[in-house]
Design an enzyme around this catalytic site. Structure first.
Site, PDB file in Angstrom:
ATOM      1  N   VAL A 238       0.858  -1.183   0.000  1.00 44.93           N
ATOM      2  CA  VAL A 238       0.000   0.000   0.000  1.00 44.93           C
ATOM      3  C   VAL A 238       0.896   1.236   0.000  1.00 44.93           C
ATOM      4  O   VAL A 238       1.764   1.372   0.852  1.00 44.93           O
ATOM      5  CB  VAL A 238      -0.922   0.010   1.248  1.00 44.93           C
ATOM      6  CG1 VAL A 238      -1.871   1.192   1.208  1.00 44.93           C
ATOM      7  CG2 VAL A 238      -1.696  -1.303   1.358  1.00 44.93           C
TER       8      VAL A 238
ATOM      9  N   ASP B 128      -9.633 -12.242   8.631  1.00 46.58           N
ATOM     10  CA  ASP B 128      -8.340 -11.682   9.043  1.00 46.58           C
ATOM     11  C   ASP B 128      -8.553 -10.477   9.958  1.00 46.58           C
ATOM     12  O   ASP B 128      -7.830  -9.489   9.861  1.00 46.58           O
ATOM     13  CB  ASP B 128      -7.514 -11.312   7.804  1.00 46.58           C
ATOM     14  CG  ASP B 128      -6.018 -11.215   8.101  1.00 46.58           C
ATOM     15  OD1 ASP B 128      -5.551 -11.911   9.026  1.00 46.58           O
ATOM     16  OD2 ASP B 128      -5.321 -10.445   7.429  1.00 46.58           O
TER      17      ASP B 128
HETATM   18  N1  I85 Z   1      -3.397   4.787   5.396  1.00 51.80           N
HETATM   19  N2  I85 Z   1      -2.555  -3.980   7.780  1.00 51.80           N
HETATM   20  C1  I85 Z   1      -1.251  -3.468   8.160  1.00 51.80           C
HETATM   21  C2  I85 Z   1      -3.806   2.463   4.807  1.00 51.80           C
HETATM   22  N3  I85 Z   1      -5.212   4.240   4.145  1.00 51.80           N
HETATM   23  N4  I85 Z   1      -3.429  -0.407   5.087  1.00 51.80           N
HETATM   24  C3  I85 Z   1      -2.565  -2.749   5.648  1.00 51.80           C
HETATM   25  N5  I85 Z   1      -3.577  -4.316   3.980  1.00 51.80           N
HETATM   26  C4  I85 Z   1      -4.398  -3.393   3.429  1.00 51.80           C
HETATM   27  C5  I85 Z   1      -1.182  -2.206   6.003  1.00 51.80           C
HETATM   28  C6  I85 Z   1      -0.434  -3.135   6.941  1.00 51.80           C
HETATM   29  C7  I85 Z   1      -3.313  -3.103   6.931  1.00 51.80           C
HETATM   30  O1  I85 Z   1      -5.266  -3.725   2.624  1.00 51.80           O
HETATM   31  C8  I85 Z   1      -3.371  -1.722   4.893  1.00 51.80           C
HETATM   32  C9  I85 Z   1      -4.239  -2.036   3.860  1.00 51.80           C
HETATM   33  C10 I85 Z   1      -4.813  -0.854   3.419  1.00 51.80           C
HETATM   34  C11 I85 Z   1      -4.287   0.142   4.216  1.00 51.80           C
HETATM   35  C12 I85 Z   1      -4.609   1.548   4.170  1.00 51.80           C
HETATM   36  C13 I85 Z   1      -5.749   2.010   3.502  1.00 51.80           C
HETATM   37  C14 I85 Z   1      -6.014   3.359   3.499  1.00 51.80           C
HETATM   38  C15 I85 Z   1      -4.124   3.804   4.791  1.00 51.80           C
HETATM   39  C16 I85 Z   1      -2.420  -3.976   4.767  1.00 51.80           C
HETATM   40  C17 I85 Z   1      -2.274   4.683   6.193  1.00 51.80           C
HETATM   41  C18 I85 Z   1      -1.726   5.964   6.728  1.00 51.80           C
HETATM   42  C19 I85 Z   1      -1.752   7.117   5.979  1.00 51.80           C
HETATM   43  C20 I85 Z   1      -1.235   8.318   6.482  1.00 51.80           C
HETATM   44  C21 I85 Z   1      -0.716   8.352   7.741  1.00 51.80           C
HETATM   45  C22 I85 Z   1      -0.698   7.200   8.497  1.00 51.80           C
HETATM   46  C23 I85 Z   1      -1.187   6.005   7.996  1.00 51.80           C
HETATM   47  O2  I85 Z   1      -1.758   3.649   6.450  1.00 51.80           O
HETATM   48  C24 I85 Z   1      -0.163   7.238   9.885  1.00 51.80           C
HETATM   49  F1  I85 Z   1      -1.108   7.044  10.729  1.00 51.80           F
HETATM   50  F2  I85 Z   1       0.747   6.322  10.059  1.00 51.80           F
HETATM   51  F3  I85 Z   1       0.368   8.409  10.135  1.00 51.80           F
END
Ligand code: I85
Length: 362
Positions: free
Chosen positions: A42, A150
């Site tokens: 991602v 999951d």
């Molecule tokens: N934004 N499981 C852990 C993330 N926005 N994240 C993961 N599978 C997915 C990552 C690994 C979930 O399908 C995942 C998926 C989709 C996302 C996802 C979707 C939409 C995000 C694996 C972030 C984010 C963006 C900006 C800042 C921050 C996070 O991850 C933070 F909070 F870190 F500052």
């Protein structure tokens, strides 16, 4: 009319087709990796017209990726599920890819947020609100005959850093339709006479989600998991045994002020017999969930315990990943045996550490 096939009830999203125009025409793709999913990574991307930020999941096009996108698309309308904005089908150096543009969740993971808020008291009422929101997502899925399979803390993300941010579920890489397909075109039985098992092992896939909800609820209320291995080894037979026999407890002092209603709900979700385990409809009707706004505002140890267990958190995540994998693979093959009790080693380890710190302060 007999409707066995759920595709008729799948809603408008079913007609969605990936765009075949180049994604780079519409979005600028950044190198910032937000996370790694089961089937792909991602990254962040920006819409060229609106300048708005999104999250982009890159999947190699194969039947598994198709299923992930299809199932996620179908449930993307739920308030507590990460929304899909666009899907593209592009070719990169000979590899067909599926590119899933999602709303960008900028608030981070659920447990990080609880931990960051460790000083401000996190209460049982807030815990109930969080559980309610997760249950709304799971109910949405289950009522459409989809099991997530999951459910874990890393897949629960907040929309923003704001106090009123919305919690949403993501990653449909292991999601599964719980009704058998291929019935509309070529029915292989007459519906009047069909045996329940022919309709597929529906019960077990959905009940696996409820077990995960029980584990998540336990951690939300105290900051440590109900089951873990004693030495953090890759495979722990002891932990497997404890999961299979439902050996966990509600140790004091962390649990002494938590309501009996919350403990009873956990017990219903962590029933080792999937046929006796609560279903999502039961959970949604439960007072602690349905009337979460009336749950007592008892302060919880969660934030502090999560912080104290910070270094063991990767172990906890690993354990959760492994037990989810086990459930997905051999749920219906396992037989439940009664076994004797054992103690909570990780917790003792942490308590020891707290005592040591306390001793140093004296
Ligand atoms: N934004 N499981 C852990 C993330 N926005 N994240 C993961 N599978 C997915 C990552 C690994 C979930 O399908 C995942 C998926 C989709 C996302 C996802 C979707 C939409 C995000 C694996 C972030 C984010 C963006 C900006 C800042 C921050 C996070 O991850 C933070 F909070 F870190 F500052």
């Amino acid at each position: 009319m007999f409707k066995i096939n759920n595709r008729t009830a799948a809603g408008p999203a079913i007609n969605n087709q990936p765009k075949t125009t180049p994604i780079v025409d519409d979005y600028e793709i950044s190198n910032t990796v937000l996370g790694l999913g089961i089937n792909g990574k991602v990254v962040q991307c920006t819409n060229r017209k609106s300048n708005q930020k999104f999250a982009l999941k890159v999947l190699l096009d194969n039947p598994k990726a198709r299923r992930e996108v299809d199932l996620h698309w179908r449930v993307s309308g739920c308030r507590h599920i990460v929304n899909i904005i666009d899907v593209y089908e592009n070719t990169y150096s000979g590899n067909k890819c599926l590119l899933v543009v999602m709303e960008c969740m900028e608030g981070g993971e659920l447990f990080q947020r609880i931990q960051d808020n460790a000083d401000g008291a996190f209460t049982e009422r807030e815990a109930a609100q969080i559980m309610h929101d997760i249950c709304v997502a799971v109910h949405y899925l289950h009522s459409r005959d989809i099991a997530h399979r999951d459910l874990k803390p890393e897949n629960l993300l907040y929309t923003s850093q704001h106090p009123n941010a919305i919690l949403k579920l993501t990653d449909f890489g292991f999601a599964k339709e719980t009704l058998i397909k291929d019935t509309l075109q070529t029915p292989c039985y007459t519906p009047y006479y069909v045996a329940p098992e022919v309709l597929g092992p529906e019960k077990y896939d959905k009940s696996c989600d409820i077990w995960s909800l029980g584990v998540i609820m336990y951690i939300i209320l105290c900051g440590f998991p109900p089951f873990y291995s004693n030495h953090g080894l890759a495979i722990s037979p002891g932990m497997k045994k404890r999961i299979r026999t439902g050996q966990y407890d509600f140790p004091n002092p962390e649990w002494e002020n938590v309501s009996q209603a919350a403990k009873d709900l956990i017990k219903g979700m962590l029933n080792v017999d999937p046929s006796k385990r609560l279903r999502i409809e039961d959970v949604m009707r439960n007072r602690w969930i349905a009337q979460y706004a009336e749950v007592p505002m008892t302060p919880l140890c969660t934030g502090r315990m999560l912080k104290e267990g910070e270094e063991t958190w990767p172990e906890v995540q690993e354990e959760m990943m492994r037990s989810l994998a086990t459930m997905r693979v051999d749920y219906d093959q396992t037989h439940i045996k009664a076994l004797d009790k054992s103690n909570n080693a990780l917790l003792s380890k942490r308590r020891k550490k707290i005592e040591e710190i306390a001793a140093q302060k004296k």
